[in-house]
Design a protein around this motif. Structure first.
Motif, PDB file in Angstrom:
ATOM      1  N   LEU A 164       0.888  -1.280  -0.135  1.00 55.73           N
ATOM      2  CA  LEU A 164      -0.046  -0.240  -0.075  1.00 55.73           C
ATOM      3  C   LEU A 164       1.074   1.022  -0.111  1.00 55.73           C
ATOM      4  N   PHE A 165       2.132   1.290   0.927  1.00 53.04           N
ATOM      5  CA  PHE A 165       2.653   2.358   0.895  1.00 53.04           C
ATOM      6  C   PHE A 165       3.428   2.617  -0.536  1.00 53.04           C
ATOM      7  N   ASN A 166       3.827   1.609  -0.976  1.00 53.54           N
ATOM      8  CA  ASN A 166       4.783   1.705  -2.529  1.00 53.54           C
ATOM      9  C   ASN A 166       3.842   2.165  -3.544  1.00 53.54           C
ATOM     10  N   THR A 167       2.296   1.705  -3.369  1.00 57.35           N
ATOM     11  CA  THR A 167       1.227   2.197  -4.332  1.00 57.35           C
ATOM     12  C   THR A 167       1.119   3.788  -4.211  1.00 57.35           C
ATOM     13  N   LEU A 168       1.010   3.904  -3.046  1.00 50.44           N
ATOM     14  CA  LEU A 168       0.831   5.375  -2.609  1.00 50.44           C
ATOM     15  C   LEU A 168       1.909   6.393  -3.297  1.00 50.44           C
ATOM     16  N   ASN A 169       3.088   5.910  -2.952  1.00 48.29           N
ATOM     17  CA  ASN A 169       4.197   6.717  -3.406  1.00 48.29           C
ATOM     18  C   ASN A 169       4.315   6.756  -5.068  1.00 48.29           C
ATOM     19  N   ASN A 170       3.985   5.602  -5.575  1.00 49.06           N
ATOM     20  CA  ASN A 170       3.938   5.637  -7.171  1.00 49.06           C
ATOM     21  C   ASN A 170       2.883   6.549  -7.776  1.00 49.06           C
TER      22      ASN A 170
END
Length: 342
Positions: A164-170
């Motif tokens: 979720l964190f990686n997706t939000l950063n992307n």
């Protein structure tokens, strides 16, 4: 109808049944009138025996292992009841006694009266004991059910948070650069969050909803890795409304992405096959992996928390109805799950 009212009604019906049993237990019609009168006089004594036995002698003495006190109390109660019945017979049932008046004291038929007075008491005791055992089993079952439900919630909550964190950063970077991918990414992430946070709280969901969540998850990961990652997802579904446990299949795929798309894997690839049959579901996930010279035989793909989580969910939800097979080499890791659905 309240619980206490139902309980009182049950006791009344029990004693009505006992009364009818006693009066109709006579062998000839001529004795029927005597049987009714005798039972009417005897019934209060039977009631006293039953309730003193089940609500005093058993819980206070027998269950506390006070066997001597229990034995003494039994002799005392039976002696008192026998004496009372003799008094009733002496003054009211004398007309039915062909051999003269009822004797006030007679030790000859004491064993008979012991069994006679406590026959309804024993019926009540066995019924009461059986009911208590059923309630205890139900209590244990409910506690186990709540424990399993709590554990499952905990296991479901372990879906890799860094996804979720990686997706939000992307997503943030795509929004900043005004990438056309951003709207689709927001929609896919929104649907996954809705599935994880709300729909997954159900005991089961239609398999098509799990598939849709998987497709959204794959789409988000492919946006992240672009052409570097190759994903193949084949599915053959007969009944889209077939119930399945939420997040179970998605957790397996999340585990494959976690371990199969690392930076030191040159050409990461994931192959997913989902087939539904009349009696079972076959779910196979194949992924590339880091060579053992970089990642030793304690490969997290096999021994990490992700797979342990999946195995625990299977044990809880599908006991005796699943088969989990693992095949791996230096270059790949393959997991095949078979679930019985009928």
């Amino acid at each position: 109808m309240s619980f206490n009212t139902k309980k009182a009604l049950g006791h009344i019906l029990f004693w009505v049944a006992i009364f009818l049993f006693y009066i109709f237990s006579v062998t000839s019609f001529e004795l029927f009138e005597q049987s009714i009168e005798t039972t009417l006089f005897k019934l209060p004594l039977l009631i006293i025996a039953a309730y003193t036995f089940n609500y005093w002698q058993i819980p206070i003495y027998l269950k506390q292992k006070k066997y001597i006190a229990f034995g003494v109390s039994m002799i005392f109660v039976i002696a008192v009841l026998t004496l009372l019945f003799r008094l009733i017979g002496y003054y009211h049932l004398d007309k039915y006694c062909a051999d003269g008046p009822y004797p006030l004291i007679s030790l000859e038929d004491f064993p008979f009266h012991m069994l006679s007075f406590h026959f309804p008491a024993l019926i009540m005791y066995f019924y009461k004991t059986n009911k208590e055992q059923e309630l205890e089993k139900e209590k244990v079952f409910q506690l186990e059910k709540e424990k399993i439900a709590t554990e499952l919630k905990y296991l479901k909550a372990q879906l890799n948070p860094h996804f979720l964190f990686n997706t939000l950063n992307n997503l943030y970077s795509y929004v900043i650069t005004k990438s056309p991918k951003a709207p689709d990414m927001i929609l896919q992430l929104s649907e996954i969050l809705d599935y994880i946070l709300y729909k997954s709280q159900r005991i089961s969901v239609p398999i098509i909803e799990e598939i849709h969540a998987i497709e959204n998850y794959i789409a988000l990961e492919q946006i992240k890795y672009e052409e570097r990652l190759k994903v193949i997802f084949k599915k053959d579904i007969i009944d889209q409304q077939q119930k399945t446990t939420p997040l179970l299949l998605l957790s397996i795929i999340e585990n494959a992405f976690k371990h199969g798309v690392r930076d030191n894997i040159t050409k990461p690839e994931i192959r997913i096959v989902l087939e539904q049959f009349d009696s079972h579901i076959e779910f196979s996930v194949w992924n590339t992996k880091t060579d053992n010279q970089y990642n030793n035989k304690t490969d997290e793909n096999k021994s990490g928390i992700g797979l342990a989580n999946i195995q625990r969910q299977l044990d809880l939800i599908y006991p005796g109805k699943h088969n989990l097979e693992i095949d791996e080499s230096n270059a790949f890791f393959n997991l095949k799950l078979t679930l019985k659905i009928n």
